[in-house]
Design a protein around this motif. Structure first.
Motif: not given
Length: 336
Positions: A179-204
């Motif tokens: 249950k905790a794993e699923d909650a994390y995966d869902a939130k990570a996917a949401e943030l990945k979509k939110k920041y997809a354009d902003a992070l594209d091509g950036l070197k960290f």
């Protein structure tokens, strides 16, 4: 028990965190195929090349190291744990109360294992979340004479996911864990979509909290390390690799001198750095931030040096807090 590292051991024992004789459990095996001498139903659990007979439904579990926070959060039937000081700042009130109440049968180090206390706890399962190098400091035969032992630790920091799943599986609390794993995966996917354009091509690049100020070094972390793995789930890419990679965490982090700061991080578009859970800056990181070379890095000049808290997370519950911290830290990148 078995804290992640001690500065003086960074290049040796604790930083050479290794996969401790681990494999997958025999999840497809019927739980009630066998019984032990007491009549308790057992199942086979694969640990490396060895199959360990463990209770199908453990009732009294002792946990150490990485297994401690996972099994507290999954509400396993714990009767004793090791000390886990590195995780205390990440515990909520309920978790801290449970942690404080449970008998401490071991300290932070393998040499601080209290075999008499473990025996007095009368466990039917012992879950060791320890790195391979410290297993030599444990009397495994003595532990096995008390109860079945499952010893599983991470090879590299990002493997807390696989390791924590094995701990939960062995302790019979996989459903709660998932249950905790699923909650994390869902939130990570949401943030990945939110920041997809902003992070594209950036070197960290990432500055970790385990540099040695006495030696004038800082910790540079790459993909798969403590400070980077959750951010990777959001889409950040920590490019590069250690100049002299080694086993375990040496494959995902290195310790250059402060004089090498420009060479190490000069090409990074964004630099993240670890801070404490309260936002304060660890001494090893502050030494980097105080450097004149730091102030001249392109990412710093462009205001793309971003603090990230909860980089010590080793459970899905704690990593949810890491995702919150990353979301807050990465927000300015949406305006690029």
């Amino acid at each position: 028990m078995f804290a992640r590292r001690i500065p003086g051991l960074a290049g040796a024992v604790a930083l050479a965190v290794a996969l401790t004789s681990c494999g997958s459990s025999d999840s497809d095996s019927p739980a009630g195929d066998a019984s032990d001498k007491s009549g308790q139903k057992t199942r086979e659990f694969t640990v490396g090349d060895e199959k360990v007979s463990i209770p199908a439904d453990p009732e009294r579990v002792v946990a150490t190291g990485y297994a401690v926070p996972t099994l507290i959060q999954a509400d396993a039937p714990l009767v004793g744990i090791s000390s886990w000081k590195r995780g205390e700042p990440m515990m909520d009130g309920e978790e801290k109360a449970a942690y404080d109440e449970l008998p401490k049968v071991a300290g932070e180090l393998a040499s601080e294992t209290n075999y008499e206390a473990i025996a007095e706890a009368e466990p039917d399962l012992i879950v060791l979340g320890v790195p391979v190098p410290v297993l030599g400091d444990i009397d495994m035969d003595r532990l096995k004479s008390i109860a079945p032992v499952v010893a599983v630790g991470p090879m590299v920091p990002s493997e807390w996911r696989e390791v924590s799943r094995k701990h939960a599986d062995a302790a019979g609390v996989l459903a709660t864990y998932e249950k905790a794993e699923d909650a994390y995966d869902a939130k990570a996917a949401e943030l990945k979509k939110k920041y997809a354009d902003a992070l594209d091509g950036l070197k960290f690049g990432h500055v970790g909290s385990y540099g040695d100020t006495s030696k004038g070094t800082f910790q540079r972390e790459f993909n798969g390390s403590w400070g980077t793995n959750a951010a990777q789930d959001v889409g950040a890419d920590y490019v590069g690799k250690p100049k002299e990679p080694g086993p375990g965490s040496k494959s995902v982090s290195e310790y250059p001198s402060l004089e090498e700061l420009s060479d190490s991080l000069g090409a990074s578009d964004v630099i993240t750095y670890s801070v404490n859970t309260d936002g304060s800056v660890p001494d090893a990181v502050q030494a980097v931030l105080d450097s004149k070379l730091w102030k001249n890095l392109p990412a710093v000049k462009n205001r793309r040096a971003l603090p990230v808290a909860f980089t010590e997370a080793a459970t899905y519950g704690d990593a949810m807090k890491t995702l919150d911290a990353i979301d807050k830290s990465f927000a300015p990148l949406l305006d690029k």
